[in-house]
Design an enzyme around this catalytic site. Structure first.
Site, PDB file in Angstrom:
ATOM      1  N   TYR A  90      42.606  30.505  48.102  1.00 27.91           N
ATOM      2  CA  TYR A  90      42.262  31.838  48.600  1.00 27.91           C
ATOM      3  C   TYR A  90      41.304  31.769  49.789  1.00 27.91           C
ATOM      4  O   TYR A  90      40.846  32.803  50.269  1.00 27.91           O
ATOM      5  CB  TYR A  90      41.650  32.686  47.480  1.00 27.91           C
ATOM      6  CG  TYR A  90      42.645  33.070  46.396  1.00 27.91           C
ATOM      7  CD1 TYR A  90      42.555  32.504  45.128  1.00 27.91           C
ATOM      8  CD2 TYR A  90      43.672  33.971  46.647  1.00 27.91           C
ATOM      9  CE1 TYR A  90      43.466  32.843  44.132  1.00 27.91           C
ATOM     10  CE2 TYR A  90      44.593  34.321  45.658  1.00 27.91           C
ATOM     11  CZ  TYR A  90      44.482  33.751  44.402  1.00 27.91           C
ATOM     12  OH  TYR A  90      45.384  34.085  43.417  1.00 27.91           O
ATOM     13  N   TYR A 463      46.019  41.349  43.073  1.00 30.68           N
ATOM     14  CA  TYR A 463      44.664  41.549  42.552  1.00 30.68           C
ATOM     15  C   TYR A 463      43.649  40.698  43.302  1.00 30.68           C
ATOM     16  O   TYR A 463      42.450  40.866  43.140  1.00 30.68           O
ATOM     17  CB  TYR A 463      44.607  41.221  41.058  1.00 30.68           C
ATOM     18  CG  TYR A 463      44.325  39.756  40.743  1.00 30.68           C
ATOM     19  CD1 TYR A 463      45.317  38.797  40.860  1.00 30.68           C
ATOM     20  CD2 TYR A 463      43.055  39.341  40.346  1.00 30.68           C
ATOM     21  CE1 TYR A 463      45.058  37.465  40.592  1.00 30.68           C
ATOM     22  CE2 TYR A 463      42.780  38.006  40.063  1.00 30.68           C
ATOM     23  CZ  TYR A 463      43.796  37.070  40.193  1.00 30.68           C
ATOM     24  OH  TYR A 463      43.535  35.748  39.921  1.00 30.68           O
ATOM     25  N   ARG A 464      44.165  39.802  44.135  1.00 32.15           N
ATOM     26  CA  ARG A 464      43.304  38.810  44.796  1.00 32.15           C
ATOM     27  C   ARG A 464      44.084  38.303  45.991  1.00 32.15           C
ATOM     28  O   ARG A 464      45.329  38.294  45.957  1.00 32.15           O
ATOM     29  CB  ARG A 464      43.075  37.684  43.783  1.00 32.15           C
ATOM     30  CG  ARG A 464      41.953  36.710  44.057  1.00 32.15           C
ATOM     31  CD  ARG A 464      41.836  35.808  42.816  1.00 32.15           C
ATOM     32  NE  ARG A 464      40.862  34.754  42.978  1.00 32.15           N
ATOM     33  CZ  ARG A 464      40.627  33.818  42.071  1.00 32.15           C
ATOM     34  NH1 ARG A 464      41.292  33.828  40.928  1.00 32.15           N
ATOM     35  NH2 ARG A 464      39.734  32.880  42.287  1.00 32.15           N
TER      36      ARG A 464
END
Lengths: 520, 520
Positions: A90, A463-464
């Site tokens: 991420y 969600y991310r």
């Protein structure tokens, strides 16, 4: 040529860094070329030039951190806080906005409290899952952590990103009970019952009085978390692990319907993650051992992997925690339910308190799953794409087919699955690549961009998100002309008028950067 | 003489009300003397003149509500939203700030959706527990609600106050999954996955992407909730209720230690409430039947009540929900644990799906518990005082003794107990009185004021407060010079610059009212 933050000259940056050096010491300000490289996204494709930090600075205490925030305000220097920077897949240590200075909190690594009566711990952001586990085992404390599959990172950081694990405490962000936060001004705040000095229930009741703020500091840029209260699980009497295989892709339909029902009824009380054979193969082998033809690894090869590892097209484990007779009662219900659809049997294993821990016990930190990044050889990396679905096999199967088709189209090996929480399923997709292969990484980024759009069209969002996709994901949250984004901006401007804290995090940009981005 | 809001003339009020009448219709604006009286605190002592509404207005739809908010901004008229106004014991329909206009949402009473697949409902604020229960039973839906002991109110309103119930879904505010909110400007917002138009997971995943806002609209004045997504429990196979008595006050120590442990280990998965004989007596009798001497009802008389009703000094019930064999396994664990401390046996009763519901089934709405307000005769009322404690019998027993001593000192009959959640215990205190007895009600208010201070000194504070005590409770949250209150004010000023929405709610005052209150 040194990087400078948006709208800041090299001289201004140097003055700000010099002021920071007077707080933390010159040796805790990292501004050389090597330093900047080390704070880039560890999994970032090597040809890309986005998300480049100007420098990094590492405070040792909350007081030092507060001083750095005040300096950042004086100099209008954007800071990007990281706990330990292991948010791999991420973006890791890197900022959204090139030229931000990384605020590395890994030196703030005290385990301030572990309370066996309240089953609770109070941690600074630099505490890793391994640190906490060491503390619990060294002191023989009967408390279990919940760890993510890749447990290299910060306990606090992971909960602040809504990461998950596989014990009944696996919804990490829900285990937060009280935060201490340095607001962008440097002012210190405590939430929940901690907002009252000396309150004895701050380990026990999340909400305090009035509006509750904890989730406002999760995945956001409204403040820097300096302490987190976290609930730990009392060591259970026993665990029961039940492994199962599904032979065909479309078995996903009945199996997820069933698992969703069992989760809703709390027969199963922990996350169940279901994945494909490539997930297993990537832990032990490299791609070159299986396939060197064009495009993505074909299904026929995936079936070879299944055969080799003795897994189905889909494989999953159900884990029960608690008193043995209760686990057994729940296990009978699970087996009866599955028995209506399949003649296969679960592979079961039991652990009882006092016995040595089983291999791959889910409360023990591990980095084993990171092996997967070696799939392509070279300097491996990965990126995550994680939409949220309601329970239901049909919807999940459609999402699987739709997504797999894109992987095939872009020539990327499909690595996807579903993680079932009590009320929802995360469609976890891992895009593996060799960071130095430009074509491969370009395809990966283009595919994720396409997947965000496909998925929004199908009615889901993530969600991310990886740094490069935060704006794109925030863009999908469009109700009433992106009212949520505008609300977040309103609060951002009120709490951070100089726009110094993590600009761009979750698509939230301070006022001074908004003119150069979208106008909504 | 008609009331006018702080800093508003009668003429200004009339102009604002006239504008509102053009939106909702003249017959939905309530400005006569009778109307104002009917919107006062139904349990308020009759001699008190605080919390007096100037009028009330009742929109029928979200669009009407948004128009009213815009008018309130134009005229700088403070509004006080209520769902159904049954927050009895905490102020009911009345506003904190005298002269506010009550925004009565009870006409917005649509059950917009009940989804059996997602075990979810979407409600407007005016939907009562009874309305929802009727809908579920009329349509034979296999879904259970969780209701508070006094279920007269709004499902949405109760969750927005952090009310609780006695099924595994008893932490009502944790069951919220997505809100639609009218911000003070009138702008509409959706939270969680609902922030994306058409998102299919909005019934399933609470948090959306980035900071999560739901708890910011709970017990607050940052927006008016127009729709709430709420998780419902799939109808269980079976329930097992286990009633137990403790003979002596100090039995609380071992019993709460044990119950806390059983809750932490999730052997018990629903709130357990433990109370004294007067709680039982007040449901069936009046004080005059027991005692007419001076001061509070003596312990000897309370023991007579215990004898008459066959209860102990403390009485409680444990309720298990789910598959019968799992309930039985957990029940065996509970009985073995209690057996180490007491030779008493649990009184057990079982319900199985298909059987008629037992009397006092906790998923069925009731107002039976309101009988207690008749304790003193006359026009009865009550007020709640509810500090939050960590688990632990010693701390709870000390709190009991300390609090009971104040009740005795102020000559008020002790009505207190504990409700055990998974991680904390609420010390629920109910102060019963005759609203028309000035001396009695004055003592009640003075006692609660004292209890707030005592309790803060002991290291606890309240999770919820009556209008008259909101400022006092907010004052106890003092970490770093009331940093939390100042943060809430910052957001309040950003979202509600004209200060029109629920001034004073949870001690949060808009800027224009702050000069006349404390200066922090």
């Amino acid at each position: 040529m040194p990087l400078v933050p948006l709208k800041m000259s090299a001289a201004q940056l140097d003055r700000a860094l010099a002021a920071m050096a007077r707080v933390v010491g010159r040796d805790q300000v990292f501004a050389a070329e090597d330093d900047r490289r080390s704070y880039r996204d560890a999994y970032g494709p090597s040809h890309r030039s986005d998300h480049q930090p100007a420098a990094a600075v590492a405070p040792q205490s909350t007081e030092e951190l507060q001083a750095l925030l005040r300096i950042a305000n004086e100099h209008k220097l954007p800071l990007w806080p990281i706990s330990r920077g292991k948010n791999l897949g991420y973006g890791g240590t890197a900022p959204v906005l090139s030229g931000s200075v990384v605020l590395d909190l890994s030196r703030m690594k005290r385990i301030l409290e572990v309370d066996v009566k309240s089953n609770y711990c109070l941690l600074e952001p630099g505490v890793s899952f391994f640190d906490l586990y060491q503390h619990l085992t060294d002191n023989k404390l009967p408390l279990w952590m919940s760890v993510p599959a890749n447990s290299w990172g910060s306990v606090v950081g992971n909960a602040l990103e809504r990461g998950i694990g596989y014990t009944p405490y696996g919804e990490h962000t829900d285990r937060i009970c009280g935060l201490e936060v340095a607001l962008p001004s440097g002012e210190l705040l405590r939430t929940g019952m901690g907002a009252m000095s000396g309150n004895k229930a701050w380990r026990s009741y999340k909400y305090g009085f009035g509006p509750a703020w904890d989730q406002m500091f999760v995945q956001s840029n409204f403040g820097v978390v300096t302490k987190m209260g976290l609930w730990l699980m009392p060591e259970p009497e026993s665990t029961l692990t039940m492994q199962f295989e599904l032979d065909e892709p479309q078995d996903l339909v009945w199996a997820l319907d069933l698992l969703g029902e069992l989760r809703m009824r709390r027969v199963i009380d922990s996350h169940v993650t279901i994945g494909t054979p490539l997930r297993t193969a990537s832990l032990f082998t490299q791609r070159s051992e299986w396939y060197s033809g064009p495009g993505a690894v074909p299904d026929a090869v995936v079936r070879e992997m299944a055969k080799k590892y003795g897994v189905g097209w889909w494989t999953f484990a159900i884990r029960l925690f608690g008193y043995e007779e209760v686990n057994q009662a729940n296990a009978r219900i699970i087996k009866a339910a599955f028995g209506k659809h399949s003649t296969r049997e679960f592979k079961e294993s039991t652990w009882r308190r006092g016995e040595p821990l089983p291999r791959a016990a889910v409360q023990v930190p591990t980095t084993f799953f990171l092996q997967a990044v070696n799939w392509h050889g070279g300097r491996g990396g990965h990126m995550g794409f994680s939409p949220m679905l309601p329970h239901g096999g049909e919807g999940a199967y459609a999402q699987y087919l739709r997504t797999k088709q894109r992987f095939d189209e872009f020539g990327i090996d499909y690595y996807g699955g579903f993680t079932l929480a009590e009320r929802y399923a995360t469609n976890v997709n891992i895009v593996l690549y060799d960071r130095d292969q430009r074509d491969m990484t370009d395809r990966a980024y283009r595919m994720i961009d396409q997947l965000v759009k496909d998925t929004a069209q199908a009615g889901y969002s993530e969600y991310r998100a990886h740094l490069s996709f935060m704006d794109g994901v925030a863009e999908t949250y469009d109700f009433n002309h992106h009212a949520m984004r505008r609300l977040n901006q309103t609060v951002k401007d009120a709490l951070d008028p100089n726009g110094i804290l993590a600009p761009g995090k979750s698509g939230i940009w301070p006022r001074r950067f908004r003119a150069s981005k979208e106008t909504t």
